[in-house]
Scaffold this motif. Structure first.
Motif, mmCIF file in Angstrom:
data_model
loop_
_atom_site.group_PDB
_atom_site.id
_atom_site.type_symbol
_atom_site.label_atom_id
_atom_site.label_comp_id
_atom_site.label_asym_id
_atom_site.label_seq_id
_atom_site.Cartn_x
_atom_site.Cartn_y
_atom_site.Cartn_z
ATOM 1 N N MET A 48 0.836 -1.201 0.000
ATOM 2 C CA MET A 48 0.000 0.000 0.000
ATOM 3 C C MET A 48 0.872 1.253 0.000
ATOM 4 N N TYR A 49 0.508 2.221 -0.768
ATOM 5 C CA TYR A 49 1.290 3.461 -0.803
ATOM 6 C C TYR A 49 0.393 4.605 -0.360
ATOM 7 N N ASN A 50 0.937 5.443 0.513
ATOM 8 C CA ASN A 50 0.130 6.543 1.037
ATOM 9 C C ASN A 50 0.390 7.825 0.265
ATOM 10 N N SER A 51 -0.581 8.721 0.328
ATOM 11 C CA SER A 51 -0.380 10.053 -0.226
ATOM 12 C C SER A 51 0.710 10.743 0.576
ATOM 13 N N ILE A 52 1.456 11.622 -0.118
ATOM 14 C CA ILE A 52 2.570 12.300 0.552
ATOM 15 C C ILE A 52 2.063 13.697 0.930
ATOM 16 N N TYR A 53 1.662 13.855 2.181
ATOM 17 C CA TYR A 53 0.964 15.074 2.568
ATOM 18 C C TYR A 53 1.870 16.300 2.625
ATOM 19 N N ASP A 54 3.162 16.100 2.901
ATOM 20 C CA ASP A 54 4.022 17.277 3.043
ATOM 21 C C ASP A 54 4.706 17.669 1.735
ATOM 22 N N SER A 55 4.260 17.130 0.597
ATOM 23 C CA SER A 55 4.851 17.566 -0.673
ATOM 24 C C SER A 55 4.057 18.767 -1.194
ATOM 25 N N LEU A 56 4.658 19.520 -2.122
ATOM 26 C CA LEU A 56 3.976 20.710 -2.621
ATOM 27 C C LEU A 56 3.089 20.405 -3.812
ATOM 28 N N ASN A 57 3.610 19.571 -4.728
ATOM 29 C CA ASN A 57 2.859 19.288 -5.956
ATOM 30 C C ASN A 57 2.688 17.790 -6.222
ATOM 31 N N ILE A 58 3.759 17.053 -6.014
ATOM 32 C CA ILE A 58 3.752 15.665 -6.492
ATOM 33 C C ILE A 58 3.409 14.683 -5.373
ATOM 34 N N GLY A 59 2.408 13.833 -5.651
ATOM 35 C CA GLY A 59 2.098 12.751 -4.719
ATOM 36 C C GLY A 59 1.121 13.099 -3.616
ATOM 37 N N LYS A 60 0.487 14.271 -3.707
ATOM 38 C CA LYS A 60 -0.542 14.595 -2.701
ATOM 39 C C LYS A 60 -1.712 13.628 -2.853
ATOM 40 N N LYS A 61 -1.876 13.161 -4.112
ATOM 41 C CA LYS A 61 -2.895 12.127 -4.339
ATOM 42 C C LYS A 61 -2.195 10.927 -4.972
ATOM 43 N N VAL A 62 -2.360 9.763 -4.349
ATOM 44 C CA VAL A 62 -1.726 8.545 -4.869
ATOM 45 C C VAL A 62 -2.818 7.509 -5.115
ATOM 46 N N ILE A 63 -2.866 7.018 -6.351
ATOM 47 C CA ILE A 63 -3.853 5.984 -6.688
ATOM 48 C C ILE A 63 -3.101 4.665 -6.804
ATOM 49 N N TYR A 64 -3.443 3.734 -5.917
ATOM 50 C CA TYR A 64 -2.751 2.439 -5.908
ATOM 51 C C TYR A 64 -3.615 1.376 -6.576
ATOM 52 N N LEU A 65 -3.017 0.669 -7.522
ATOM 53 C CA LEU A 65 -3.703 -0.447 -8.168
ATOM 54 C C LEU A 65 -2.856 -1.703 -7.922
ATOM 55 N N PRO A 66 -3.429 -2.749 -7.339
ATOM 56 C CA PRO A 66 -2.626 -3.956 -7.080
ATOM 57 C C PRO A 66 -1.994 -4.487 -8.372
ATOM 58 N N SER A 67 -2.725 -4.367 -9.488
ATOM 59 C CA SER A 67 -2.207 -4.854 -10.755
ATOM 60 C C SER A 67 -2.768 -3.989 -11.882
ATOM 61 N N CYS A 68 -1.978 -3.754 -12.913
ATOM 62 C CA CYS A 68 -2.519 -3.033 -14.079
ATOM 63 C C CYS A 68 -1.644 -3.284 -15.302
#
Ligand code: BTN
Length: 256
Positions: free
Chosen positions: A1-21
């Motif tokens: 599982m990967y969490n959103s990175i709350y203390d970043s300014l632009n990149i990774g504030k929202k993270v969409i995790y897909l087990p497979s794609c």
């Protein structure tokens, strides 16, 4: 599982995790086409089954051992003719991340990362152009973290470099912070020259004599520069003029 990175300014504030794609770049492009997406959104998977690489190649990665993700950017402030800056920024951010572990990091044009003479990371950037600006850019990154067996002897991973397994979540967070800092620099016109110069400084073959494969011949030369559009400038031994190359037009040779 990967969490959103709350203390970043632009990149990774929202993270969409897909087990497979199939390919995180394809999923990211689908998201952009469906409607507005927050800039910096990341699509990440543990099992990418149809990974795409540069020049139509495939990107194979063992499930749950490596990082495979794509970032959605809207770098409208970069002129289309200078879009290679996005590549340079991403390569430098990954370079910085690996520099924490080893001094042997090199960027191989256009944006592969090598440790000594082995590839540890590849990036596939797909830009969508509208008129004179880049409407969005999908920066797809594959990083070998815990995989230790490779069919290609020219591949390596963080585990092979450090001798121990790493937490994918922790490495992901470190990488995102490095990319976030890089993107912030990219947004500053003043820092763009710094990005170009740092990229050159860490580029394999810059101001060094190395071997290339050109039209089935092995030739020695030195990388002298990169044009704003990302073409590689080489001065070959015995020649006075500097020649420019695009992707597929020249190959690097490591053993010659
Ligand atoms: C290369 O070295 O040829 C580029 C490889 C890029 C692989 C990454 S993994 C995440 C993203 N999704 C893809 O399908 N490709 C990129």
């Amino acid at each position: 599982m990967y969490n959103s990175i709350y203390d970043s300014l632009n990149i990774g504030k929202k993270v969409i995790y897909l087990p497979s794609c199939h390919s995180t770049n394809d999923i990211a492009a689908e998201l952009v086409h469906k409607g507005p997406v927050e800039e910096g959104t990341i699509v990440i998977t543990d099992n990418q089954v149809g990974g795409r690489g540069q020049r139509g190649s495939k990107w194979y990665t063992e499930p749950s051992l490596n990082l495979t993700f794509s970032i959605i950017l809207r770098p409208k402030f970069i002129p289309v003719a200078e879009q290679f800056l996005i590549s340079q920024m991403a390569a430098l951010a990954i370079y910085d991340y690996f520099s924490f572990y080893t001094n042997e990091v090199k960027i191989k044009w256009p944006n592969d990362i090598y440790i000594s003479d082995k590839k540890i990371s590849g990036t596939l950037i797909e830009n969508s152009i509208q008129g004179a600006s880049i409407s969005y850019s999908i920066v797809g990154i594959g990083i070998n973290i815990n995989q230790v067996n490779f069919s290609n002897p020219r591949s390596t991973s963080l585990a092979l470099i450090t001798g121990s397994m790493a937490s994918l979540e922790v490495e992901f967070s470190k990488l995102v912070h490095s990319l976030d800092a890089g993107y912030l620099r990219l947004k500053s016109k003043l820092q763009q020259d710094h990005i170009r110069l740092s990229y050159l400084r860490h580029l394999h073959g810059y101001q060094q004599t190395i071997s290339f494969l050109l039209k089935n011949e092995i030739v020695k030369g030195t990388v002298t520069d990169i044009t704003k559009s990302g073409r590689l400038c080489i001065k070959f031994e015995g020649k006075n003029e500097i020649q420019e190359f695009g992707l597929k037009e020249i190959e690097f040779l490591w053993d010659k």
